[in-house]
Scaffold this motif. Sequence first.
Motif, PDB file in Angstrom:
ATOM      1  N   UNK A  12       0.857  -1.153   0.100  1.00  0.00           N
ATOM      2  CA  UNK A  12       0.034   0.060   0.027  1.00  0.00           C
ATOM      3  C   UNK A  12       0.981   1.144   0.146  1.00  0.00           C
ATOM      4  N   UNK A  13       0.274   2.360  -0.729  1.00  0.00           N
ATOM      5  CA  UNK A  13       1.043   3.524  -0.845  1.00  0.00           C
ATOM      6  C   UNK A  13       0.157   4.671  -0.062  1.00  0.00           C
ATOM      7  N   UNK A  14       0.650   5.912   0.519  1.00  0.00           N
ATOM      8  CA  UNK A  14      -0.359   6.764   0.856  1.00  0.00           C
ATOM      9  C   UNK A  14      -0.247   7.772   0.025  1.00  0.00           C
ATOM     10  N   UNK A  24      -4.911  11.692   1.055  1.00  0.00           N
ATOM     11  CA  UNK A  24      -6.248  11.624   0.258  1.00  0.00           C
ATOM     12  C   UNK A  24      -6.649  10.195   0.253  1.00  0.00           C
ATOM     13  N   UNK A  25      -5.781   9.122   0.058  1.00  0.00           N
ATOM     14  CA  UNK A  25      -6.251   7.756  -0.073  1.00  0.00           C
ATOM     15  C   UNK A  25      -4.968   7.006   0.680  1.00  0.00           C
ATOM     16  N   UNK A  26      -5.278   5.662   0.916  1.00  0.00           N
ATOM     17  CA  UNK A  26      -4.465   4.674   0.978  1.00  0.00           C
ATOM     18  C   UNK A  26      -4.672   3.502  -0.172  1.00  0.00           C
ATOM     19  N   UNK A  43      -8.784   1.066  -3.656  1.00  0.00           N
ATOM     20  CA  UNK A  43      -8.469   2.110  -2.551  1.00  0.00           C
ATOM     21  C   UNK A  43      -8.919   1.472  -1.245  1.00  0.00           C
ATOM     22  N   UNK A  44      -7.921   1.227  -0.189  1.00  0.00           N
ATOM     23  CA  UNK A  44      -8.214   0.501   0.851  1.00  0.00           C
ATOM     24  C   UNK A  44      -8.864   1.558   1.837  1.00  0.00           C
ATOM     25  N   UNK A  45      -8.392   2.991   1.981  1.00  0.00           N
ATOM     26  CA  UNK A  45      -8.809   3.880   2.441  1.00  0.00           C
ATOM     27  C   UNK A  45      -9.036   5.236   2.023  1.00  0.00           C
ATOM     28  N   UNK A  46     -10.405   5.782   1.991  1.00  0.00           N
ATOM     29  CA  UNK A  46     -10.632   7.135   1.433  1.00  0.00           C
ATOM     30  C   UNK A  46     -10.748   8.201   2.399  1.00  0.00           C
TER      31      UNK A  46
END
Length: 83
Positions: A12-14, A24-26, A43-46
């Motif tokens: 994963x990248x931020x 913005x996203x993970x 997208x794992x976290x928005x």
Amino acid sequence: MAKPNPKGPTKTVDIFCARCKTKLYRYRKGGKGALVKCFKERISEDFTQEPCTCPGCDAVFAREMLIRGVPAYKMIGGKVTMK
């Protein structure tokens, strides 16, 4: 054309706004190249309230598109950074 792998990569990248550095996203990114597009399913976290708009400075950083028949965000060059 082939669809992206639904399982996706594990790395994963931020993703941050280039202007105000708001997160913005993970995102589960594959490969080591530049960030050109983000598939919505990876997208794992928005952290945004509106799609493609930075919550910190209200800058538009991407456009919604269908890429290979899959919903994705096409990034505008220089608007986002990743770590």
